[in-house]
Design a protein around this motif. Structure first.
Motif, PDB file in Angstrom:
ATOM      1  N   TYR A   1      44.086  36.549  48.678  1.00 57.09           N
ATOM      2  CA  TYR A   1      44.414  37.876  48.294  1.00 57.09           C
ATOM      3  C   TYR A   1      45.665  38.047  48.815  1.00 57.09           C
ATOM      4  CZ  TYR A   1      39.760  38.652  46.795  1.00 57.09           C
ATOM      5  OH  TYR A   1      38.472  38.641  46.061  1.00 57.09           O
TER       6      TYR A   1
ATOM      7  N   SER B   1      48.272  41.400  44.521  1.00 55.87           N
ATOM      8  CA  SER B   1      47.804  40.170  43.647  1.00 55.87           C
ATOM      9  C   SER B   1      46.679  39.091  44.127  1.00 55.87           C
ATOM     10  CB  SER B   1      48.951  39.118  43.512  1.00 55.87           C
ATOM     11  OG  SER B   1      49.869  39.758  42.725  1.00 55.87           O
TER      12      SER B   1
ATOM     13  N   GLY C   1      45.078  37.657  39.058  1.00 53.45           N
ATOM     14  CA  GLY C   1      44.661  38.719  38.454  1.00 53.45           C
ATOM     15  C   GLY C   1      43.156  38.992  38.432  1.00 53.45           C
ATOM     16  N   LYS C   2      42.785  39.784  37.225  1.00 53.79           N
ATOM     17  CA  LYS C   2      41.381  40.116  36.963  1.00 53.79           C
ATOM     18  C   LYS C   2      40.858  38.716  36.761  1.00 53.79           C
ATOM     19  CE  LYS C   2      41.345  44.600  36.525  1.00 53.79           C
ATOM     20  NZ  LYS C   2      40.512  45.473  37.616  1.00 53.79           N
ATOM     21  N   THR C   3      41.343  37.823  36.030  1.00 53.65           N
ATOM     22  CA  THR C   3      40.556  36.687  35.762  1.00 53.65           C
ATOM     23  C   THR C   3      40.212  35.927  37.091  1.00 53.65           C
ATOM     24  OG1 THR C   3      42.041  36.532  33.646  1.00 53.65           O
ATOM     25  CG2 THR C   3      40.817  34.431  34.385  1.00 53.65           C
TER      26      THR C   3
ATOM     27  N   GLU D   1      39.508  37.474  39.813  1.00 52.65           N
ATOM     28  CA  GLU D   1      38.601  38.130  40.316  1.00 52.65           C
ATOM     29  C   GLU D   1      37.314  37.819  39.679  1.00 52.65           C
ATOM     30  OE1 GLU D   1      39.754  42.345  40.359  1.00 52.65           O
ATOM     31  OE2 GLU D   1      41.366  41.918  41.673  1.00 52.65           O
ATOM     32  N   VAL D   2      37.079  37.640  38.471  1.00 55.32           N
ATOM     33  CA  VAL D   2      36.065  37.325  37.805  1.00 55.32           C
ATOM     34  C   VAL D   2      35.394  36.026  38.383  1.00 55.32           C
ATOM     35  CG1 VAL D   2      34.850  36.819  35.634  1.00 55.32           C
ATOM     36  CG2 VAL D   2      36.285  38.689  35.699  1.00 55.32           C
TER      37      VAL D   2
END
Length: 121
Positions: A20, A25, A53-55, A57-58
């Motif tokens: 992080y 980001s 990013g979101k990918t 985090e998933v």
């Protein structure tokens, strides 16, 4: 015209390495083992993956060592100078744009029974 698209399906080689940044980001790195479609190959090909990013985090929340995933992205070459020798180094990396979680939810449970465990029962 140019095209740089990589699509892979395989098993994750280790738990995600997530970072992080102060900017907000998120970056995640994974290794992916992909078996070749040939009878003569008993060893998988290994790929380094980079997600943002979101990918990312998933992946951090749902992907673990051994998870079956599919990815789509682009090949890039990371380059750097070796600290000890000063030699130029490079490594191919797949910058992932899309991540698909292909295994069942049960595959990610630590106490689930897999095919390898069935011999004991």
């Amino acid at each position: 015209m140019s095209l740089n698209v990589v699509t892979l399906v395989g098993r994750v080689g280790g738990d995600p390495d997530v970072r992080y940044f102060e900017s907000g980001s998120v970056k995640c790195r994974l290794t992916l083992a992909v078996n070749r479609r040939s009878r003569n190959s008993d060893r998988p090909d290994w790929f380094n993956l980079e997600l943002w990013g979101k990918t990312a985090e998933v992946a951090a929340n749902y992907v673990r060592k051994g998870s079956l995933i599919g990815v789509k992205g682009a090949l890039k070459i990371d380059t750097w100078s070796d600290r000890n020798t000063g030699a130029n180094r490079s490594s191919p990396v797949i910058k992932v744009d899309r991540l698909d979680l292909l295994g069942s939810k049960r595959d990610n449970e630590p106490n689930s029974i897999g095919r390898d465990d069935m011999d004991e029962f």
